[in-house]
Design a protein around this motif. Structure first.
Motif, PDB file in Angstrom:
ATOM      1  N   ILE A   1      -7.101   6.436  -4.240  1.00 30.74           N
ATOM      2  CA  ILE A   1      -6.307   7.999  -4.324  1.00 30.74           C
ATOM      3  C   ILE A   1      -7.139   8.482  -5.654  1.00 30.74           C
TER       4      ILE A   1
ATOM      5  N   ILE B   1      -2.596   4.745 -13.657  1.00 32.46           N
ATOM      6  CA  ILE B   1      -2.854   4.233 -12.285  1.00 32.46           C
ATOM      7  C   ILE B   1      -4.241   3.374 -12.240  1.00 32.46           C
TER       8      ILE B   1
ATOM      9  N   LEU C   1      -2.273  10.445 -16.105  1.00 31.51           N
ATOM     10  CA  LEU C   1      -1.719   9.990 -14.889  1.00 31.51           C
ATOM     11  C   LEU C   1      -2.937   8.764 -14.481  1.00 31.51           C
TER      12      LEU C   1
ATOM     13  N   ARG D   1       8.172   1.257 -12.168  1.00 27.52           N
ATOM     14  CA  ARG D   1       8.799   2.253 -12.714  1.00 27.52           C
ATOM     15  C   ARG D   1       9.797   1.941 -13.514  1.00 27.52           C
TER      16      ARG D   1
ATOM     17  N   PRO E   1       6.070  -1.688  -7.033  1.00 25.34           N
ATOM     18  CA  PRO E   1       6.024  -0.876  -8.176  1.00 25.34           C
ATOM     19  C   PRO E   1       7.625  -0.394  -8.505  1.00 25.34           C
TER      20      PRO E   1
ATOM     21  N   THR F   1      -5.642   0.669  -3.152  1.00 27.53           N
ATOM     22  CA  THR F   1      -4.958   1.933  -2.589  1.00 27.53           C
ATOM     23  C   THR F   1      -5.239   2.835  -3.854  1.00 27.53           C
TER      24      THR F   1
ATOM     25  N   ILE G   1      -2.513  11.359   1.459  1.00 28.88           N
ATOM     26  CA  ILE G   1      -1.929   9.847   0.832  1.00 28.88           C
ATOM     27  C   ILE G   1      -0.375   9.855   1.263  1.00 28.88           C
TER      28      ILE G   1
ATOM     29  N   THR H   1      -4.639  -5.216  -2.398  1.00 26.61           N
ATOM     30  CA  THR H   1      -4.052  -3.890  -1.496  1.00 26.61           C
ATOM     31  C   THR H   1      -3.850  -2.810  -2.616  1.00 26.61           C
ATOM     32  N   GLY H   2      -2.926  -3.234  -3.335  1.00 27.27           N
ATOM     33  CA  GLY H   2      -2.571  -2.278  -4.319  1.00 27.27           C
ATOM     34  C   GLY H   2      -3.805  -1.678  -5.090  1.00 27.27           C
TER      35      GLY H   2
ATOM     36  N   GLY I   1       7.164  -5.874   0.052  1.00 29.12           N
ATOM     37  CA  GLY I   1       6.132  -4.970  -0.669  1.00 29.12           C
ATOM     38  C   GLY I   1       6.208  -4.016  -1.474  1.00 29.12           C
ATOM     39  N   GLY I   2       7.136  -3.160  -0.880  1.00 27.96           N
ATOM     40  CA  GLY I   2       7.461  -1.774  -1.379  1.00 27.96           C
ATOM     41  C   GLY I   2       8.313  -1.776  -2.709  1.00 27.96           C
TER      42      GLY I   2
ATOM     43  N   GLY J   1       4.079   1.724  -0.846  1.00 26.17           N
ATOM     44  CA  GLY J   1       4.727   1.795  -2.460  1.00 26.17           C
ATOM     45  C   GLY J   1       3.769   2.181  -3.423  1.00 26.17           C
ATOM     46  N   THR J   2       2.618   1.540  -3.477  1.00 26.02           N
ATOM     47  CA  THR J   2       1.695   2.205  -4.292  1.00 26.02           C
ATOM     48  C   THR J   2       1.302   3.629  -4.339  1.00 26.02           C
ATOM     49  N   ALA J   3       0.951   4.214  -3.049  1.00 26.85           N
ATOM     50  CA  ALA J   3       0.727   5.620  -2.897  1.00 26.85           C
ATOM     51  C   ALA J   3       1.922   6.305  -3.443  1.00 26.85           C
ATOM     52  N   ARG J   4       3.092   5.735  -2.845  1.00 29.80           N
ATOM     53  CA  ARG J   4       4.394   6.644  -3.113  1.00 29.80           C
ATOM     54  C   ARG J   4       4.660   6.787  -4.552  1.00 29.80           C
ATOM     55  N   MET J   5       4.313   5.875  -5.319  1.00 30.37           N
ATOM     56  CA  MET J   5       4.640   5.833  -6.612  1.00 30.37           C
ATOM     57  C   MET J   5       3.456   6.775  -7.475  1.00 30.37           C
ATOM     58  N   ILE J   6       2.529   6.844  -6.927  1.00 30.07           N
ATOM     59  CA  ILE J   6       1.339   7.521  -7.245  1.00 30.07           C
ATOM     60  C   ILE J   6       1.498   9.188  -7.180  1.00 30.07           C
TER      61      ILE J   6
ATOM     62  N   GLY K   1       0.884  -1.221   0.182  1.00 29.81           N
ATOM     63  CA  GLY K   1       0.053   0.135  -0.043  1.00 29.81           C
ATOM     64  C   GLY K   1       0.722   1.094   0.065  1.00 29.81           C
TER      65      GLY K   1
END
Lengths: 365, 365
Positions: free
Chosen positions: B263, B295, B291, B147, B235, B259, A295, B255-256, B231-232, A258-263, A256
């Protein structure tokens, strides 16, 4: 709905937190900056700061007014991020982390905060503070951004232990319910058990046993059991507390984040793309700032160790000043609500009811 | 780096896909809309469409040019979302899902696509197409926004089976590497094994056995093993294929997605908040659209069943026209690259090398 246990006078007048200044990826600079940031918003805070005295003194002296509310305790050793918990338990007595936990054990501070090695922090906390009566496995609970009115759900365990049997999961449910009551002000939290597929015939067999136990404990422990939830329900408003083992919880947490950080990264890229989008970013500044704040994993920084005789907040290893301040704010809130005593009372009371439920059924272990 | 196996002439001239029109949450309307959307961009596509003939005929007739490229096969039964896989295996011969898989089995279509019940689809696919020589457990692989230059990673298993032992995880690594080679054009994919904590002493003991096996198979199987990932890292750009058991993979996937969905909702709310932010949204329209597209889980819709004698793409149960079109595009791409034959050849070849590696070590099972 009161969980009993009056606040001590001390906690009302000022909140003393025990802070490990060493051990995080960014070192004492970001910890001291976080202290300063949190103190600026909460004049009741007092800190006992553990670590290298000369270095910490120098950093604290740079922040106006901070020296007056900090007591520094020198510690020679530092628990590194890659230290083995078993090694630290035997040889870590001179470390800042050990000293940080000792101050809570001695009753000098109400809550400990550290950015250090999670495994070592859990190991020291467990041997020095000891488990609460009736708890087999302590757990780490985190707050998860959600569509609930409070903006959060609680998830546990997110990494204290990689295994959990049905009885452990029941205890996580009890501890998580108490945390949600005190941390999120929810009189009757809704508990869900993380599984794959919500239909009856899907998922792991051992989780069905846990679901049975939790459902039976719900009426006496004053929470609602909503049954199985899936990964997609983590940010939802159909549940307040998500119960799972520490392996699954840790993977979900980091996925979760990691996904938020990427977005978040892509959002800022998108707004730098064209002259139009740069103007747009200016116009939408407030809304965007609000969104990015919501987020931002640093804003919900702080895993709470549950099930010990004392409260420990584990901040991210890579937490910057904002992240450390978030962990300190959480620690201050838990201290102010007298969370620890309420949790202990609740576990003792629920444990009795749950034991009854378990005995009645004679479940296979 | 070629995986061998020349493309058949048929696949070059036109790509025939077998489509289950029933069973999704939104019914045949969204499936037919998805067919139309995908066909508009790819003139080589031909469809065998399975389900209720009158209903499908009516829907197809509404879309210009679609009737000419569809052959309808009537099926009386529908596999419901809550049907038990074991029941469907015994009693599901008259369903559209069964008929969809049969067309691939008979060699009439190269890839099957269904939005239906995942468990039932896996069960029918396994008994009708059978496992590839050398595969114990089939797996479901999904694409994950990352990425990396391609924009994606591969993760498997995301839900075919809730358990996987060390040898299964090795096979997932082999199958995932082949998928990344053909689906993402990566000659030497980097494989990571999902765990908690990347340090040697953290995580589950059984995963260390799997890591050993995968590391030893890497040179012969022509992939790079990057070790444990967290997990991080899902992405991130440090890995191309993430290997895990179906329980953990399914939780991480959902989860991904959850999230990202939350967002996305908050992003559109933020841009409706004030008149300024509404103007901003207009100015940043193109960047934002890009964007949101990146996502959007619907854009990467389509889990691929690996390890069977035939390729099956499982679309989300709640996929709309965009989601169905994404799944069909993925199926078309896999058909065009001759993925299935390449995977089979690769598994046969790697399996021999891997068996050698396993035998050499006499690992505990």
């Amino acid at each position: 709905m009161s969980d009993g246990a009056a606040l001590t006078e001390d906690a009302v007048v000022h909140t003393v937190l025990s802070i490990d200044a060493m051990g995080g990826d960014l070192g004492p600079t970001s910890v001291v900056a976080g202290l300063s940031k949190a103190a600026a918003k909460n004049p009741q805070l007092r800190f006992i700061v553990h670590g290298n005295r000369p270095e910490i003194e120098r950093l604290i002296a740079k922040k106006r007014g901070l020296a007056e509310i900090c007591e520094i305790r020198h510690a020679e050793g530092v628990v590194t991020m890659d230290a083995k918990p078993s090694h630290v338990m035997r040889n870590g007595k001179d470390t800042s982390m050990w000293s940080t936990i000792e101050a809570v054990r001695a009753g000098e501070a109400s809550v400990a905060v550290s950015c250090g090695n999670t495994g070592a922090l859990m190991a020291i906390s467990t041997i020095r503070l000891r488990r609460l009566e009736g708890v087999n496995r302590p757990a780490i609970a985190c707050l998860w951004p959600s569509r609930n009115p409070s903006g959060f759900n609680v998830m546990l365990d997110v990494g204290a232990d990689i295994r959990a049997d049905a009885e452990d999961l029941l205890q996580y449910a009890l501890m998580g319910a108490s945390y949600a009551r005190n941390g999120l002000d929810l009189p009757r939290p809704r508990i869900g058990l993380l599984n794959v597929g919500t239909e009856e015939h899907k998922g792991k067999a051992e989780l069905k046993v846990a679901a049975d136990l939790i459902a039976r404990a719900a009426p006496a422990a004053d929470f609602e059991f909503v049954g199985f939830v899936e990964g997609g329900d983590l940010p939802s408003d159909r549940v307040d507390v998500i119960v799972t083992d520490g392996f699954t919880g840790n993977i979900a947490l980091k996925t979760g984040e990691g996904t938020a950080r990427m977005i978040r990264e892509r959002l800022s890229e998108a707004f730098k793309k064209t002259p139009f989008s740069r103007i747009a970013a200016l116009l939408a500044y407030t809304s965007l700032r609000r969104l990015i704040k919501r987020i931002d994993p640093r804003r919900v920084n702080g895993g709470v160790f549950l099930g010990l005789n004392g409260t420990v907040v584990k901040s991210h290893g890579s937490a910057d000043a904002t992240g450390v301040a978030a962990a300190i704010n959480l620690a201050a809130q838990l201290s102010a609500t007298g969370f620890h005593k309420r949790l202990a009372a609740r576990i003792a009371q629920s444990e009795a009811a749950a034991s009854l439920a378990i005995q009645k059924e004679e479940l296979p272990q």
